[in-house]
Design a protein around this motif. Structure first.
Motif, mmCIF file in Angstrom:
data_model
loop_
_atom_site.group_PDB
_atom_site.id
_atom_site.type_symbol
_atom_site.label_atom_id
_atom_site.label_comp_id
_atom_site.label_asym_id
_atom_site.label_seq_id
_atom_site.Cartn_x
_atom_site.Cartn_y
_atom_site.Cartn_z
ATOM 1 N N VAL A 11 -55.954 20.742 -28.045
ATOM 2 C CA VAL A 11 -55.761 19.468 -28.735
ATOM 3 C C VAL A 11 -56.711 18.443 -28.147
ATOM 4 C CG1 VAL A 11 -54.106 17.667 -29.344
ATOM 5 C CG2 VAL A 11 -53.345 20.046 -29.135
ATOM 6 N N PHE A 13 -59.404 14.689 -29.370
ATOM 7 C CA PHE A 13 -59.704 13.590 -30.288
ATOM 8 C C PHE A 13 -61.205 13.584 -30.580
ATOM 9 C CE2 PHE A 13 -55.843 12.362 -28.116
ATOM 10 C CZ PHE A 13 -55.051 11.843 -29.127
ATOM 11 N N PRO A 16 -62.263 9.699 -28.862
ATOM 12 C CA PRO A 16 -61.256 9.315 -27.854
ATOM 13 C C PRO A 16 -61.389 7.883 -27.377
ATOM 14 C CG PRO A 16 -62.901 10.799 -26.912
ATOM 15 C CD PRO A 16 -63.129 10.792 -28.383
ATOM 16 N N VAL A 81 -54.164 5.698 -33.163
ATOM 17 C CA VAL A 81 -54.245 7.145 -32.925
ATOM 18 C C VAL A 81 -54.919 7.837 -34.106
ATOM 19 C CG1 VAL A 81 -52.892 9.250 -32.604
ATOM 20 C CG2 VAL A 81 -52.252 7.175 -31.386
ATOM 21 N N PRO A 86 -57.077 12.658 -34.112
ATOM 22 C CA PRO A 86 -56.539 13.804 -33.373
ATOM 23 C C PRO A 86 -56.802 15.100 -34.125
ATOM 24 C CG PRO A 86 -54.781 12.576 -34.446
ATOM 25 C CD PRO A 86 -56.024 11.761 -34.614
ATOM 26 N N GLN A 87 -57.159 16.144 -33.374
ATOM 27 C CA GLN A 87 -57.488 17.421 -34.000
ATOM 28 C C GLN A 87 -57.221 18.554 -33.022
ATOM 29 O OE1 GLN A 87 -62.292 17.180 -33.096
ATOM 30 N NE2 GLN A 87 -61.547 16.561 -35.089
ATOM 31 N N THR A 88 -56.941 19.711 -33.573
ATOM 32 C CA THR A 88 -56.815 20.918 -32.767
ATOM 33 C C THR A 88 -58.037 21.789 -33.033
ATOM 34 O OG1 THR A 88 -55.499 21.954 -34.527
ATOM 35 C CG2 THR A 88 -54.296 20.915 -32.721
ATOM 36 N N HIS A 330 -55.631 16.026 -37.885
ATOM 37 C CA HIS A 330 -54.231 15.594 -37.962
ATOM 38 C C HIS A 330 -54.115 14.077 -38.104
ATOM 39 C CE1 HIS A 330 -52.970 19.642 -36.846
ATOM 40 N NE2 HIS A 330 -53.821 19.603 -35.839
ATOM 41 N N TRP A 334 -50.709 10.640 -38.782
ATOM 42 C CA TRP A 334 -50.536 9.380 -38.072
ATOM 43 C C TRP A 334 -50.773 8.201 -39.006
ATOM 44 C CZ3 TRP A 334 -48.637 9.077 -33.196
ATOM 45 C CH2 TRP A 334 -48.590 10.268 -32.459
#
Length: 357
Positions: A11, A13, A16, A81, A86-88, A330, A334
């Protein structure tokens, strides 16, 4: 099929640095929620006596009012956020037919030598260029070699006074090439030539390999100096895991040039002649112990030919590596959460907790 280690998603960003904006949340929280920082509001109705109002039960607004402010702060945090994306990331396996190869590259001080005559060096300088050292020739040739081995997993060990793992076995040749391009003599202590330690590191990198062909290419220009593992002992370790060692002794025979600063009169590079000890007998013993072959490369072209002659003689195995990565975003979750909290804040502030003029 040779399987790599289990693939694990991580996980992170995409941006960031955007998360630094989260500092705004507690600052606004102090302003909106802490009573001592909140501005006093002008009452909507004026009473001559307020004592009886204290006896009346409190309405739901007393509880809802700070919660509405919390919803707004939470919406702001969720939006920040979301902007950080955010990413996996999940490594994707790549199946190819190839060989597992470890290259042990000498970075000792003698690799600063220039395998040219003074006249040849001056001719290169006259063209506005700098005569290449043995190390620069070796790195350039190695980078060209890596670029042609599309389906071979390659790792790199650097050695001089000691040996260090620079890169484990990988199919990510672009990243490997960038790592090689950044190498400079002096990055590690160059006061020795720990050939045995270098071979030991390479063996450790191949010990879990299930490839049918496991090779170690030793690129050096001298004899063993230092190290706590003897080259022949390391060669026996390689033979135990069926890894074949191919030593390539680089540099011409006899004296070589070493740059010795600038000439105070002409301003050109001054050169001095030096001779470095070599040990072809040791290279031959290392090769014979593992079933390999000793090569002598007097220049970059012969080294390039030696490398391809070594590799082309071997069969490929089906290998698996993680060269590419799949990203899953993702931020939309959010963003939706932020919009939902803002909607709750707007609805409650203009209905249940509406302030009348």
């Amino acid at each position: 099929m040779i399987h790599s280690a289990p693939l694990v998603a991580s996980v992170g960003f995409a941006h960031p640095w955007v998360l630094a904006l989260l500092i705004l949340v507690p600052i606004l929280g102090i302003f909106f929620i802490a009573p001592r920082f909140r501005a006093r509001r002008q009452p909507s109705f004026l009473f001559s006596a307020t004592g009886r109002l204290a006896e009346r039960p409190r309405g739901p607004r007393v509880v809802l009012d700070p919660l509405i402010d919390l919803a707004m702060l939470a919406a702001l945090a969720a939006m920040i956020v979301a902007l950080a994306r955010p990413q996996t990331s999940e490594p994707l396996p790549t199946a190819v037919e190839g060989i597992d190869i470890f290259v042990a590259l000498d970075m000792s001080g003698s690799m600063r030598a220039i395998d040219l005559d003074v006249s040849q060096a001056r001719a290169i300088e006259a063209r506005g260029q700098r005569p290449p050292t043995r190390f620069e020739d070796a790195v350039r040739t190695l980078r060209e070699f890596v670029a042609t081995r599309h389906h071979d997993r390659i790792g790199v060990v650097l050695f001089a006074q000691d040996a260090f793992l620079q890169f484990p076995l990988t199919l990510d040749h672009e990243l490997l090439d960038a790592s090689l391009a950044d190498l400079q003599l002096g990055d590690i202590d160059d006061s020795g030539t720990a050939i045995g330690n270098a071979l030991g590191r390479a063996v450790a990198g191949l010990v879990d390999s299930q490839a049918e062909s496991k090779l170690i290419i030793l690129i050096t220009d001298g004899d063993r100096r230092g190290g706590n593992i003897s080259p022949l002992q390391a060669a026996e370790m390689a033979a135990e895991i069926d890894a074949v060692v191919y030593p390539i002794l680089v540099g011409r025979e006899g004296n070589a040039l070493m740059a010795a600063g600038r000439d105070i009169f002409s301003g050109r590079t001054a050169y001095q002649s030096a001779e470095f000890p070599i040990n072809p007998e040791l290279m031959t013993q290392i090769a014979e112990t593992t079933g390999g072959q000793y090569f002598r490369a007097f220049d970059a072209r012969s080294m390039r030919e030696d490398l391809h002659e070594i590799i082309d003689a071997y069969d490929r195995s089906e290998l698996e590596d993680t060269k590419s990565v799949r990203y899953q975003e993702h931020f939309h979750l959010w963003a939706l959460l932020s919009l939902l909290l803002l909607s709750v804040h707007f609805f409650a502030r203009h209905t249940l907790c509406r302030t009348f003029p």
